[in-house]
Design a protein around this motif. Sequence first.
Motif, PDB file in Angstrom:
ATOM      1  N   ARG A 176     -40.439  91.559 -51.825  1.00  0.00           N
ATOM      2  CA  ARG A 176     -40.605  92.995 -51.565  1.00  0.00           C
ATOM      3  C   ARG A 176     -40.224  93.858 -52.762  1.00  0.00           C
ATOM      4  O   ARG A 176     -40.736  94.957 -52.927  1.00  0.00           O
ATOM      5  N   PHE A 177     -39.331  93.371 -53.600  1.00  0.00           N
ATOM      6  CA  PHE A 177     -38.920  94.093 -54.811  1.00  0.00           C
ATOM      7  C   PHE A 177     -38.899  93.118 -55.978  1.00  0.00           C
ATOM      8  O   PHE A 177     -38.454  91.977 -55.833  1.00  0.00           O
ATOM      9  N   GLN A 178     -39.373  93.615 -57.118  1.00  0.00           N
ATOM     10  CA  GLN A 178     -39.476  92.750 -58.299  1.00  0.00           C
ATOM     11  C   GLN A 178     -38.561  93.178 -59.448  1.00  0.00           C
ATOM     12  O   GLN A 178     -38.464  92.485 -60.452  1.00  0.00           O
ATOM     13  N   ARG A 226     -42.357  97.052 -57.471  1.00  0.00           N
ATOM     14  CA  ARG A 226     -41.392  97.773 -56.646  1.00  0.00           C
ATOM     15  C   ARG A 226     -39.998  97.584 -57.239  1.00  0.00           C
ATOM     16  O   ARG A 226     -39.531  96.463 -57.445  1.00  0.00           O
ATOM     17  N   ALA A 227     -39.358  98.708 -57.539  1.00  0.00           N
ATOM     18  CA  ALA A 227     -38.041  98.709 -58.176  1.00  0.00           C
ATOM     19  C   ALA A 227     -37.009  99.302 -57.223  1.00  0.00           C
ATOM     20  O   ALA A 227     -37.304 100.231 -56.471  1.00  0.00           O
ATOM     21  N   LEU A 274     -43.795 102.141 -69.347  1.00  0.00           N
ATOM     22  CA  LEU A 274     -44.975 101.433 -68.837  1.00  0.00           C
ATOM     23  C   LEU A 274     -46.235 102.288 -68.847  1.00  0.00           C
ATOM     24  O   LEU A 274     -47.282 101.856 -68.353  1.00  0.00           O
ATOM     25  N   GLN A 275     -46.143 103.480 -69.412  1.00  0.00           N
ATOM     26  CA  GLN A 275     -47.296 104.375 -69.423  1.00  0.00           C
ATOM     27  C   GLN A 275     -48.490 103.719 -70.104  1.00  0.00           C
ATOM     28  O   GLN A 275     -48.398 103.198 -71.213  1.00  0.00           O
ATOM     29  N   ARG A 307     -47.846 100.311 -62.137  1.00  0.00           N
ATOM     30  CA  ARG A 307     -47.318 101.499 -61.464  1.00  0.00           C
ATOM     31  C   ARG A 307     -46.081 101.090 -60.680  1.00  0.00           C
ATOM     32  O   ARG A 307     -46.086 100.074 -59.986  1.00  0.00           O
ATOM     33  N   VAL A 308     -45.015 101.862 -60.799  1.00  0.00           N
ATOM     34  CA  VAL A 308     -43.739 101.498 -60.183  1.00  0.00           C
ATOM     35  C   VAL A 308     -43.476 102.369 -58.967  1.00  0.00           C
ATOM     36  O   VAL A 308     -43.645 103.592 -59.005  1.00  0.00           O
TER      37      VAL A 308
END
Length: 261
Positions: A90-92, A27-28, A64-65, A70-71
């Motif tokens: 919650r966010f990395q 999660r971004a 990251l493909q 998955r973002v």
Amino acid sequence: MMSVAMLRLLLLILVCSLPLRAEVVVRACGGEGEWIPSSYFKRVDGSKTAEVAGYSPDVLRAALQGSGYRVEFALLPWLRCQREVELGQRFQLAMGMLHSPERARLYRFSDAYLRFQPGYFYLHRRYPQGLQIRQLDELSRYQVCGLYGYNYGFTRLRPEQMDNGALDYPAAMAKLAFGRCEILIETLEVMAGQRRLGRLSYDGDLLRGRPLPETPPVVAHFAISPQMADADAFLQILNTGLARLQRERKLEVILRMHTSP
């Protein structure tokens, strides 16, 4: 004796029966003030949606493909985004973060993927003859505005020398309009992106901007939470992907998608 065809069939069954690596969700976040073209809310027929778009999300997806990551994206108050990534629950990952020694103690930074030219903006009606800043030290003579939670170390101004209370760009523009400040600091590309998306309705007769002297382009990174379980492996995969995009000159292509008129 087992035939070659039978052996191949058994190998195929064995491979297909192996458990697949589960997709890892990262999660971004970015700032909800919309640091365009880095990240912003997508518009449909001029109306803002909840979908996050921009150069940074597109670069992350491309880098990251095929990696198994998955973002998911969200825009939050910028200080809250930074704090959430520091905690890593919650966010990395934070998008478009400028490096500083203080931040380097809190996050793991990717290689640089974004370069913008800092500038200063002023109202033409206040300075009809123009406002020429020839040295950075001259900024201290003026009332200078910025956005809450942003890093303006490149200005060489102390925190108390700037008004960083504006939560978004329209609020910062209002401070200029009402004389609360004389100069707004922002990069030329971001202000062009704000105008492109219709968030700031200005032209050369109202607001004018120039590059800050003695100031090289600011360099932005992805900031990764050290609390992320596989932070080291993820960072290596991300940097490898960024290097590939740089080598194939795809970063320039992606940026043009978000800066062209």
